[in-house]
Enzyme design. Sequence first.
Site, PDB file in Angstrom:
ATOM      1  N   ASP A 153      16.984  11.558  -0.361  1.00 51.94           N
ATOM      2  CA  ASP A 153      18.027  11.235   0.622  1.00 51.94           C
ATOM      3  C   ASP A 153      17.474  10.396   1.762  1.00 51.94           C
ATOM      4  OD1 ASP A 153      20.449  12.456  -0.241  1.00 51.94           O
ATOM      5  OD2 ASP A 153      19.567  14.402   0.173  1.00 51.94           O
TER       6      ASP A 153
ATOM      7  N   ASP B  16      23.610   6.683  -0.059  1.00 51.55           N
ATOM      8  CA  ASP B  16      22.224   6.646   0.425  1.00 51.55           C
ATOM      9  C   ASP B  16      21.417   7.825  -0.118  1.00 51.55           C
ATOM     10  OD1 ASP B  16      23.489   8.623   1.809  1.00 51.55           O
ATOM     11  OD2 ASP B  16      22.753   8.066   3.786  1.00 51.55           O
TER      12      ASP B  16
ATOM     13  N   LYS C 116      25.371  17.668  14.722  1.00 50.73           N
ATOM     14  CA  LYS C 116      24.967  16.866  13.567  1.00 50.73           C
ATOM     15  C   LYS C 116      26.057  15.886  13.111  1.00 50.73           C
ATOM     16  CE  LYS C 116      23.511  16.971   8.758  1.00 50.73           C
ATOM     17  NZ  LYS C 116      23.135  17.769   7.578  1.00 50.73           N
TER      18      LYS C 116
END
Length: 998
Positions: A684, A912, A753
């Site tokens: 990742d 991604d 986050k």
Amino acid sequence: MRVKKVQVDRPPQGHSSRWAQKLEAEKRVKQRRQKEVDQQKQALTQEFWTLHKEPKIWNKKLAGYLQPSKKGTPTNSEEKQLAQALQAALGRLSSREAEALARKKAKAVEAQILVLQQKFLAFFECCVCTGQVPLAHHVLVTHHNNGDRQQVLTLHMYNTVMLGWARKGSFRELVYVFLMLKDAGLSPDLCSYAAALQCMGRRDQDVRTIQRCLKQMMEEGFQPQLLFTDLVLEEEDRAALLRAVVKAEPAFRPPPQAPSPVNTSTLLKDIYSKEGPVSYPKLHLPLDTLQDLFYQQLHVELSSSVCVQSVEKAPVMSKEVIEARKTLQALREQWEVELLRVLRETKATMGRQAYEGQPTLYPFLCLLSEGEFVSILMQVGILKPHPAFTHLLETAAEPTLTFETTEVPMLCPPLPWTSLHSGAYLLSSTKLMRATEGTTQHQRLLEQCPPAQLHGPLDALTQLGNCAWRVNGHLLDLVLQIFRDKGCMPLGVPPPRSEAPRPARYQLPPGSTPVHKSELRKELARCLKVAREMHSLRSEALYRLSLAQHLRHRVFWLPHNMDFRGRTYPCPPHFNHLGSDLARALLEFAEGRPLGPRGLDWLKIHLINLTGLKKGDSLRMRLAFADEVMEEILDSADNPLTGRKWWMEADEPWQTLACCMEVAHAVRSPDPAAYISHLPVHQDGSCNGLQHYAALGRDSVGAASVNLTPSDLPQDVYREVATQVEEFRQQDAKEGLRVAQVLEGFISRKVVKQTVMTVVYGVTRYGGRLQIEKRLRELSDFPQEFVWEASHYLVRQVFKSLQEMFTSTRAIQHWLTESANLISHAGWPVEWVTPLGIPIIQPYHRESKVQVKGGLQSITLTSSVDESQKPNTLKQKNGFPPNFIHSLDSSHMMLTALHCYRKGLIFVSVHDCFWTHAADIPTMNEVCREQFVRLHSQPILEDLAKFLKKRFCSVSSIKSLKSSERALVTKLQETLQSLPKTGTFDLGQVIRSTYFFS
């Protein structure tokens, strides 16, 4: 549900005669309509025998060549007359005629006329495709004969009808069209000459006529070689054309096929280089097996739909269920009869309208048999089902689910993407660039691209689709066991709707206060909302699991296409690797590879990554932790539902369980290095959007925060932001700010986050506040009365923290936003081209409403992709920074995919997050870093500024603008010249960064 049968052709006893009168009136209306349709059919049949062929020629000189001709085979004198007419039609336009044509073209660019021209061209092309050239010719003549309507006709339309006659070898009719073309003030182009020569080649025309045609063509500047190099020809058309040319010029030979253009992008130079070692992966299946799979897929696509056995627990076949299924069957049979009737009525009506000169859907309705159309219409619609019908479906609980072909993975490798129109499914049309229905600007930009410019993206999509998959059968059995036993929301297995919460009561006693009534309404609304959400989630899981069960013993493939930013997606929507944790866990690579010397270590690291337990630890520490908890790993693999259930506490429980099983098999094998592993292992990106921003701005501080620089431990940008926000909070609390005091002990990585992650993708302060509010409401001990105030406070501090940590990022975001703001206010949607050559345009326009009228319902659709509407300036402005970054991350992914393919790796991605076999992780990591550095070594922002200046600031772009809009363009030029300043970060450090992707 009990279905009561009611006789409807006479009123039930005891009812008034008004019921009978109503039924009788409806019956008479239906009989009258049927009579009208029958009359229309009869009239249509009679009139179709007299379709117009000979046009009215307005030019007196040309009209002299058009004499009434006898029916039947042309005589020699008539052949001579037609040849002379063709010669006259091929002549060059006079200057006066050319001026008239220019005026006509200028008038025809109005938006409404352009839309009408698209309809006519589609009508003519479909008529030619379905063999209804006489109808196309009739409509062409009808409009040509009317001076006002003639302006709608274009050269392309005349050429299309000419091509239809050429394929039939109908010389007389072709000459008629040529005369009309010249009479309309148009000049024949290469396609016009090709149609005439094809016709002559098919009917063995005399040499002199062909020679005159070729001579005139060359005088117009078209050499015969261009017929075979500049036109896309079908095999029969090419043969007929060559036959005619060779008859006139026996020495002629068609030129050899020109070599395909090669992409010259510096980023793709190594991909298309013939130098250096390559090791392309090969399919693990023998050729005869692949051929068999191809025919199976072909059979599926010819059927247009796929029936799949539902995995839902079968109901008890009670009388109620049986009766509901019978009722459904009867309803469907009734609908099929009614659809067939309406289809025939519609065809008759549209056929008559076409005869009157309107470009209707009639030829399109002739593409398939009536039975095939009815079958399609039974599956497609915009009707909202009645609650009674929904209840009937639930009661019947039918054992099969029906999917369209494109909703199901393929049984053979997808067609390679070789152009905009060819790729993915064998027969089913697939858009290269997925977009909202009705959007055309993306397709138009793609069609304007030189073919070689898209080679990289096309090959990347092909490579992603070439990955063969299989279902993890052991895991599927466990999921089905839970699914059929009322589900489990913590594990992502939705329970059935019957488990939805119910209100304590549905009615209040008489005399209840308004407050109690309001509370009951809120409770009922909440329960209904939860029930609907549960039903939606359950249906989604049902589709996914039913498809997994359907494919559990098969190898299958997932064809890919891309969105308007270049991000790639699997075409089948219900079962793919872009889904939830559960969906990803059900999939394995069909082709396994030995773990090799380090593969088992990567499996263990991947397992710990999935648990989320050691995010801040080094890879070595994660590997050691995996060995420490090996007993838990093996227990999870052996007793997933009856053991200690360690895997259930993971961030990604089902993928963790799948990895536990793979690790167990590997460690128990005689030689772990030789164990054949099918499990995809992920790497990742570390807040990938911020990584791209930091690289664009050469921001040393930001780069360190998102792991672009080497470090012993992974840097956690979310934790850093949380720490900085906590420092701000402590300072404000000391100064007596109440909300800062209340937030003591509640600021964590989890709270900030999502906002940090999405700031880079354009989230506003309002959106960020909602994200933080949701996290605070999840904290049971946080005082809920402070949620609104606390979320407002925290979102300000998060944005402040990011501003300090990523100075270059905010400067680039501001530059992109300001550029988009000026472009959209000047009246354009924002456009750019990705580093790999994909043209991009933002499809955000002001909303327009379209009403779709139906027999039972009229539905108003709201569209924001209508090009005729002005750009939505707010969406254009806010969307540009995140969409531009998405186009960069897709470019990085495609480069990584192509280079991994060249090195023999199987590679897929979830944006991604990059996947490959455990043994190939070191190679993929090396490629991933190299391509990121190569991408950001390009002058990306400089190239963007040059493109925007050329596209929006050129003289041709601004000549039609108002003075206020020209002022905006002037300001845009100034903005584009003031590129954001960059820092001193050395991109080469990315190559040595362990945690860049990890």
